[in-house]
Every structure is written in structure tokens, then in C-alpha cells.
Design a protein around this motif. Structure first.
Motif, PDB file in Angstrom:
ATOM      1  N   LEU A 180       0.822  -1.206   0.000  1.00 17.08           N
ATOM      2  CA  LEU A 180       0.000   0.000   0.000  1.00 17.08           C
ATOM      3  C   LEU A 180       0.857   1.257   0.000  1.00 17.08           C
ATOM      4  N   SER A 181       1.932   1.231   0.757  1.00 10.82           N
ATOM      5  CA  SER A 181       2.840   2.374   0.802  1.00 10.82           C
ATOM      6  C   SER A 181       3.482   2.608  -0.565  1.00 10.82           C
ATOM      7  N   ALA A 182       3.816   1.531  -1.255  1.00  5.62           N
ATOM      8  CA  ALA A 182       4.460   1.655  -2.563  1.00  5.62           C
ATOM      9  C   ALA A 182       3.556   2.363  -3.563  1.00  5.62           C
ATOM     10  N   LEU A 183       2.255   2.210  -3.429  1.00  7.62           N
ATOM     11  CA  LEU A 183       1.327   2.879  -4.342  1.00  7.62           C
ATOM     12  C   LEU A 183       1.066   4.323  -3.940  1.00  7.62           C
ATOM     13  N   GLY A 184       1.653   4.766  -2.835  1.00  2.15           N
ATOM     14  CA  GLY A 184       1.406   6.106  -2.308  1.00  2.15           C
ATOM     15  C   GLY A 184       2.092   7.228  -3.063  1.00  2.15           C
ATOM     16  N   SER A 185       2.950   6.910  -3.972  1.00  3.71           N
ATOM     17  CA  SER A 185       3.643   7.927  -4.773  1.00  3.71           C
ATOM     18  C   SER A 185       2.980   8.016  -6.145  1.00  3.71           C
ATOM     19  N   ASP A 186       2.795   9.234  -6.646  1.00  2.00           N
ATOM     20  CA  ASP A 186       2.203   9.415  -7.974  1.00  2.00           C
ATOM     21  C   ASP A 186       3.004   8.665  -9.037  1.00  2.00           C
ATOM     22  N   THR A 187       4.310   8.767  -8.962  1.00  2.00           N
ATOM     23  CA  THR A 187       5.165   8.116  -9.958  1.00  2.00           C
ATOM     24  C   THR A 187       5.007   6.604  -9.903  1.00  2.00           C
ATOM     25  N   ASP A 239       0.420  -4.916 -22.922  1.00  2.00           N
ATOM     26  CA  ASP A 239       0.159  -6.296 -23.333  1.00  2.00           C
ATOM     27  C   ASP A 239       1.284  -7.233 -22.928  1.00  2.00           C
ATOM     28  N   ASP A 240       2.472  -6.692 -22.718  1.00  2.00           N
ATOM     29  CA  ASP A 240       3.635  -7.501 -22.377  1.00  2.00           C
ATOM     30  C   ASP A 240       4.491  -6.721 -21.378  1.00  2.00           C
ATOM     31  N   ASP A 241       5.502  -7.377 -20.836  1.00  2.00           N
ATOM     32  CA  ASP A 241       6.419  -6.689 -19.935  1.00  2.00           C
ATOM     33  C   ASP A 241       7.059  -5.505 -20.654  1.00  2.00           C
ATOM     34  N   LEU A 242       7.401  -4.477 -19.878  1.00  2.00           N
ATOM     35  CA  LEU A 242       8.007  -3.277 -20.448  1.00  2.00           C
ATOM     36  C   LEU A 242       9.415  -3.081 -19.891  1.00  2.00           C
ATOM     37  N   CYS A 243      10.285  -2.575 -20.740  1.00  2.00           N
ATOM     38  CA  CYS A 243      11.655  -2.257 -20.357  1.00  2.00           C
ATOM     39  C   CYS A 243      11.674  -0.897 -19.651  1.00  2.00           C
ATOM     40  N   VAL A 244      12.652  -0.701 -18.816  1.00  2.00           N
ATOM     41  CA  VAL A 244      12.818   0.575 -18.132  1.00  2.00           C
ATOM     42  C   VAL A 244      12.834   1.718 -19.138  1.00  2.00           C
ATOM     43  N   CYS A 245      13.527   1.541 -20.235  1.00  2.00           N
ATOM     44  CA  CYS A 245      13.638   2.614 -21.228  1.00  2.00           C
ATOM     45  C   CYS A 245      12.293   2.934 -21.875  1.00  2.00           C
ATOM     46  N   GLU A 246      11.340   2.007 -21.838  1.00  2.00           N
ATOM     47  CA  GLU A 246      10.002   2.274 -22.355  1.00  2.00           C
ATOM     48  C   GLU A 246       9.146   3.008 -21.325  1.00  2.00           C
ATOM     49  N   GLU A 285      10.444   5.159 -18.828  1.00  2.13           N
ATOM     50  CA  GLU A 285      10.991   6.479 -18.495  1.00  2.13           C
ATOM     51  C   GLU A 285      10.289   7.641 -19.198  1.00  2.13           C
ATOM     52  N   PRO A 286       9.980   7.540 -20.498  1.00  2.00           N
ATOM     53  CA  PRO A 286       9.334   8.686 -21.166  1.00  2.00           C
ATOM     54  C   PRO A 286       7.899   8.946 -20.689  1.00  2.00           C
ATOM     55  N   LEU A 287       7.314   8.008 -19.967  1.00  2.00           N
ATOM     56  CA  LEU A 287       5.912   8.134 -19.575  1.00  2.00           C
ATOM     57  C   LEU A 287       5.696   8.844 -18.245  1.00  2.00           C
ATOM     58  N   VAL A 288       6.775   9.059 -17.524  1.00  2.00           N
ATOM     59  CA  VAL A 288       6.685   9.772 -16.243  1.00  2.00           C
ATOM     60  C   VAL A 288       7.684  10.912 -16.252  1.00  2.00           C
ATOM     61  N   ASP A 289       7.331  11.996 -15.622  1.00  2.00           N
ATOM     62  CA  ASP A 289       8.156  13.208 -15.671  1.00  2.00           C
ATOM     63  C   ASP A 289       9.100  13.275 -14.478  1.00  2.00           C
ATOM     64  N   VAL A 290       9.975  12.265 -14.387  1.00  2.00           N
ATOM     65  CA  VAL A 290      10.977  12.238 -13.322  1.00  2.00           C
ATOM     66  C   VAL A 290      12.295  11.750 -13.917  1.00  2.00           C
ATOM     67  N   SER A 291      13.344  11.874 -13.152  1.00  2.00           N
ATOM     68  CA  SER A 291      14.666  11.480 -13.635  1.00  2.00           C
ATOM     69  C   SER A 291      14.765   9.968 -13.815  1.00  2.00           C
ATOM     70  N   HIS A 303      14.503   3.813  -9.057  1.00  2.00           N
ATOM     71  CA  HIS A 303      14.201   3.665  -7.631  1.00  2.00           C
ATOM     72  C   HIS A 303      12.736   3.268  -7.424  1.00  2.00           C
ATOM     73  N   ALA A 304      11.835   3.897  -8.162  1.00  2.00           N
ATOM     74  CA  ALA A 304      10.408   3.587  -8.043  1.00  2.00           C
ATOM     75  C   ALA A 304      10.146   2.137  -8.449  1.00  2.00           C
ATOM     76  N   LEU A 305      10.754   1.691  -9.519  1.00  2.00           N
ATOM     77  CA  LEU A 305      10.569   0.311  -9.970  1.00  2.00           C
ATOM     78  C   LEU A 305      11.124  -0.680  -8.960  1.00  2.00           C
TER      79      LEU A 305
END
Length: 134
Positions: free
Chosen positions: A51-58, A70-77, A79-85, A91-93
Motif C-alpha cells: 500500500l505504501s508503494a502505491l502512495g507515490s504518484d510516480t 500487453d507484455d512486460d516493459l523495459c525501463v527505457c520504455e 521512463e518517457p511516460l513519467v516526468d521524473v529522472s 528507484h520507483a521500480l
């Protein structure tokens, strides 16, 4: 041990008077309630971590995106979908994986993330409560 003064006042307000046996009876009922609600300490920690892990917008957004894929996603896929470093995404993953909400697999130098049954159940529960609120 906690004072029972407030409990005594509550019982008196509910039934008009309160004696020591009334308090003991209520405490017995409350202890039984606590036992019925209890889970193993390890399970409780895992529940709170999820529950705590879902507490961040990111983190919440990342779980939603991975769940919608539809399938697993790579980190590089992801990154462009969230506005963070890039490091914030990593770290979020990691936090989501540690909480049991995402699975992680490595293929060569790439890491792929997918949802777990736990994250899908939590997202379904959240969606269901949203529908009730509307």
C-alpha cells in the motif's frame, strides 16, 4: 496498560450506567475483535509495504502503465511516460518490485517489468471503489 476511563464513559452513555464487569465484558469483546482482524506480522508488513508503494504518484502511474501493457516493459520504455529522472524511475521500480507489485526479469543488459497478481488485485479493488464513489 491504557486507561479505561473513556471506555467507561462510552458504556455509560450507551446503557445509562457502567460497572467494572461491563468494562471487562467490552474489553473481552474488543480483544476477540482484534484477534479476528489480526494477520501474521510478516503478512501485515507486506500489506503495508504494498500500500505504501502505491502512495507515490510516480509509482502508482508506473504500475498502471505496466498493467495496461500487453507484455512486460523495459525501463527505457517506462521512463518517457513519467516526468521524473532516470534514477527516480529506477528507484520507483525497485520499490514496486520489493513490495511484490511488479515482477522483474533481466535479458542481457535490459530489465523488463510486469505486473503481479497482487498488483492486479489491488488495482482492481481501487477501480471497484472508484466505481462505487461515482
Amino acid at each position: 496498560m491504557a486507561t479505561t476511563e473513556r471506555l467507561e464513559r462510552l458504556i455509560a452513555d450507551e446503557v445509562g450506567e457502567c460497572c467494572g464487569s461491563d468494562v471487562e465484558d467490552r474489553l473481552t469483546d474488543l480483544r476477540a475483535l482484534g484477534e479476528r482482524a489480526a494477520v501474521e506480522a510478516a503478512d501485515e508488513t507486506a500489506d503495508l509495504d504494498a500500500l505504501s508503494a502505491l502512495g507515490s504518484d510516480t509509482r502508482y502511474r508506473l504500475v498502471r502503465v505496466v498493467a495496461a501493457a500487453d507484455d512486460d516493459l523495459c525501463v527505457c520504455e517506462l521512463e518517457p511516460l513519467v516526468d521524473v529522472s532516470e534514477s527516480a524511475v529506477s528507484h520507483a521500480l525497485s520499490t514496486l518490485t520489493d513490495a511484490g507489485l511488479l515482477s522483474r526479469r533481466k535479458e542481457g543488459k535490459w530489465r523488463y517489468y510486469g505486473t503481479t497478481a497482487r498488483s492486479e488485485a489491488l488495482l482492481d479493488a481501487l477501480d471497484a471503489t472508484r466505481e462505487v464513489a461515482e
